[in-house]
Each structure stands twice: as C-alpha cells, then as structure tokens.
Design an enzyme around this catalytic site. Structure first.
Site, PDB file in Angstrom:
ATOM      1  CG  ASP A  93      53.828  14.269  43.093  1.00  0.00           C
ATOM      2  OD1 ASP A  93      52.980  14.012  43.969  1.00  0.00           O
ATOM      3  OD2 ASP A  93      54.175  13.445  42.229  1.00  0.00           O
ATOM      4  CG  ASP A 266      50.461  17.730  37.642  1.00  0.00           C
ATOM      5  OD1 ASP A 266      49.533  17.085  38.160  1.00  0.00           O
ATOM      6  OD2 ASP A 266      51.541  17.217  37.313  1.00  0.00           O
ATOM      7  CB  CYS A 304      49.572  31.089  18.797  1.00  0.00           C
ATOM      8  SG  CYS A 304      50.476  31.139  20.352  1.00  0.00           S
ATOM      9  CB  CYS A 306      53.145  32.468  22.438  1.00  0.00           C
ATOM     10  SG  CYS A 306      53.984  31.379  21.274  1.00  0.00           S
ATOM     11  CB  CYS A 309      53.111  32.058  17.375  1.00  0.00           C
ATOM     12  SG  CYS A 309      52.933  30.276  17.641  1.00  0.00           S
ATOM     13  CG  HIS A 335      53.470  27.205  20.763  1.00  0.00           C
ATOM     14  ND1 HIS A 335      52.654  28.190  20.261  1.00  0.00           N
ATOM     15  CD2 HIS A 335      52.779  26.040  20.603  1.00  0.00           C
ATOM     16  CE1 HIS A 335      51.541  27.653  19.805  1.00  0.00           C
ATOM     17  NE2 HIS A 335      51.588  26.348  20.000  1.00  0.00           N
TER      18      HIS A 335
END
Length: 370
Positions: A93, A266, A304, A306, A309, A335
């Site tokens: 940015d 984003d 989930c 991940c 989790c 997560h």
RNA sequence: GUGGGUGUAGUCAAGGGGUUAAGACACAGGAUUGUGAUUCCUGCAUGCGUGGGUUCAAAUCCCAUCACCCACC
C-alpha cells in the site's frame, strides 16, 4: 512483466467472477483474501505458517517501512521478499490510507502530504514520486499509487477536489515508476457519490493501469451504503484487469464484494481481532475471553481443520488470553487468517461449480454474526 | 504482658467532619475493516473491621472491642 488477469468463469446469477492473476512470483487464484503484514510481517505469523494455510499474497506498507527501517535498508537487504523471507507475491500500500488515518499529524497540498512521524515526531514528506520510489526500492510485485482517502462523511465538493488531485497524483506515480516488473495499480475514489466514482474511474482508465482498486470505502459508512457504491462502481472497471477492494475483510463484506465483482481484498480484521481475543468461526464470532468458555474443552470451531482447532480447546485459548501469553495471539491469528483464506477458497469452488449464491446462503445460515 | 502502627471492593489503595466514597489491577461485557501486538469503550463498594457514642451531619472525632504487623519484655 506486469501482472495479467485471466478470467476463468463468470457467475450466472451475480457479477462474481473466478480468475487467476499471473505475477512474476506465481499465480494468484481470485477472488482472494490478502493478509496484511504492514511492517514486513503478518503480526505473529511466520512465512512458513502463512504458506501452511495457503496465503498466496500478502500486503505490506510503504509509509511504515519508509519510516522504519527505511526503504534504503530493505533495498540493501535485497528487497522486501528477501528481507522478510517471503517468496510469494507482495502488494504494498502506498501510504495513502495513512495520510487519511493520521488525521491531525498531516498537511495535504498539491505536492503531497507532509506529516510528523508517529515514531519520533520528525517532519516527513510523502509525494507521489516518493511513494513510488519507496515501492520501487521495496520491489513489491504490486504497488499502489499515492491517493487521498477522504473521510466519511465528506462534502461533494471536498470529495471531488480530492479525487481530482488523486488522479493528478496517479499520473505522477506512473511517470515516476522506474521498476518495469512492478505493477502499479490505480485507486478509484469518489466517496459515496455515484457521478464522482464515474469521473474518477473514467480518468483513471485512460491511464491504463494493470489493475484497479476501489478506495475510500469502509471508512465509517454503513455496509448498505458501501454495497450500494460497489454496485455501481465495480462495473466501471475493465473486465480484463483485477479489481481490488481496499480494506475490507469481514465475512459478510467479502461475500458482498465477490458478488459485485471484486477479485482482491485485504484487511487487518482477522489479525487484529484475533490478537484482541475474537475468532471468526463457522458459527459466528467467538470472544475467547468470555467467562462461558472457561471450561469449554471443544475447539474454537468444530468444523475447522486448522492447526489451532486440531490441537487446542477454547478453555486453553481463554487461559492464554487471561494470562497474557503470546501463544494465544498466535493461535487466534492463525485460525482467523486460515478461516478467511479457507472461506475464499470455498467461494472459488462454489464459483467453479456455479453455485455461489447457494454457498453464500449456506454460509450465513451458520454464520449469524458479522 | 507493655508500647506503637494498620484495618476502605477479590488485590493495592486516595480521602483526616459536609453533595451520589478518587484511581489502579483483577473481574464481567462490548468494539475493532488499505494495522495499535500488549488498544479503546462500558460496568463493577447503599458502604469504609465490629459495637457503641458525640454531632444537624462520621470512612473521617471519641470509647470499647476484634484482627494483623513492628518493637520491647
């Protein structure tokens, strides 16, 4: 070479589209969510972890890296990718948003923005040329033009003057750009005024940027208003270029953005709320600090897969937060970023199978809060 | 046993006769959208160890009592 957008498929019910963005550092599948790593790091996460959860591109920030450690240092290090050990695409940015968010610390003129550093108070100047010079040195894959993000609410007159200056700055950015491998994106402004969005888009399209962003949204207006602006602004952008909605990252806004034809998003949202104890899950948000999780030995999100989790309970995460342990910030951030990246992946799959609206309905039947 | 000191929320405390008893931590909720890592907002003592008394008015002054701390026996 510059980035190249490949349109794979259009949704038959909405303006949503599936595509690929070809870059010098690999292909990005769109629509995509880009985690934010302002200071050359996605806070708490290593590049290896980001790859584990399939982050394809991350953001960094011109303003922040300019002030610290300085773009000269990063150039000496061999560029931002090498400096931070991330070999996939990076979008930087320009600092335009900081010009807006710094508020009282800055002064705007035709030349650029002057402001006092939030780090040491020193007087600094950011011009379109400077913003490009810095990003050239960082050697990000996608650079953004320096723009002004007008506050909300703002008068028509203010927004019009602002967007016209943003357009003049955009031209100066193009002229200043010396990095042929860096794709400079234009930013459509115009606030909540339809004709001003049209004016901004029309003028920027003449400059033929390799990609276009929509700026000046999610700055305090209602979501309904943001969706309305997207509804008429996205169609102003060329079909053969990527469209990037800046600063948006709550699940409902991602679905709405995709539906209106956005390819890239984003947002600091997942990392910031994660560090402050809120998780986004299949069943809505979870404030892990709440007393009701004290003896809850289930994972954050039962659906989930991940790392967080698979291995940790809410009771443990709550304990980490109550005890101010750093691991809590990491596990929650991991997560949340995984959740958004995975949701975008599911969205892409639904587009592949042309059942986007069905998936959206399915998602929000479970996810009842934003 | 003698002398001195201290008792205000779960913790540390301010207030030393006069409206609804500071503040901090903790606790309980909420917020967060082109970053602020440790942030912001809201809530949280009908009561100042206990019992009497003085006074129009006591967390505040007096007496007694209890607890804890220090010193000396």
């Amino acid at each position: 070479m510059l980035v190249k957008y490949e349109l794979l498929k259009e949704c038959s019910d909405t303006k949503a589209r599936l595509g690929k963005l070809h870059t010098n550092r690999g292909v990005i599948n769109t629509p995509i969510f880009m985690p934010v790593g302002t200071q050359a790091t996605v806070k708490t996460m290593t590049p290896e972890e980001l790859k584990e959860i399939n982050a394809e591109i991350i953001l960094s920030n011109t303003y922040h890296l300019f002030l610290r450690p300085g773009h000269g240092l990063i150039e000496k290090a061999g560029g931002l990718h090498k400096f931070m050990n991330w070999d996939r695409p990076i979008l930087t940015d320009s600092g335009g948003f900081q010009v807006f968010s710094l508020g009282k610390l800055r002064k705007l003129s035709e030349e650029g923005a002057t402001f006092n550093s939030h780090i040491d108070g020193s007087k600094q100047e950011l011009t379109p040329e400077k913003a490009v010079e810095i990003q050239n040195a960082l050697d990000s894959d996608i650079a953004m033009v320096l723009d002004e993000c007008p506050p909300y609410p703002a008068s028509r007159e203010y927004v019009q003057n602002s967007l016209q200056r943003t357009t003049r700055w955009a031209k100066r950015c193009i002229e200043a750009n010396k990095n042929p491998n860096q794709s400079l994106f234009g930013i459509v402004q115009g606030g909540m005024y339809r004709d001003l969005r049209e004016e901004s888009a029309k003028e920027l399209l003449e400059l033929d940027f390799p990609g276009y962003a929509i700026g000046g949204l999610s700055v305090g207006e209602t979501k309904e208003l943001m969706y309305e602006v997207l509804e008429y602004t996205v169609p102003l952008l060329p079909k053969d270029k990527p469209r990037y909605l800046m600063g948006v990252g709550s699940p409902d806004a991602l679905f709405e953005g995709v539906e209106k034809g956005i390819d890239m998003f984003d947002c600091v949202h997942p990392t910031r709320i994660g560090r402050n104890g809120t998780a986004m899950t299949t069943f809505g948000t979870v404030n892990i600090k709440n007393a009701k999780y004290k003896e809850d030995f289930d994972p954050l999100d039962l659906e989930c897969s991940c790392y967080t989790c698979k291995n940790y309970t809410k009771a443990y995460l709550r304990h980490l937060f109550k005890a101010s342990e750093i691991l809590g910030l990491r596990l929650m951030t991991y997560h949340n970023v995984h959740f958004l990246i995975n949701t975008m992946k599911n969205i892409r799959e639904s587009l592949t199978e042309d059942r986007f609206l069905a998936y959206k309905k399915e998602f929000f039947e479970k996810y009842d809060r934003t």
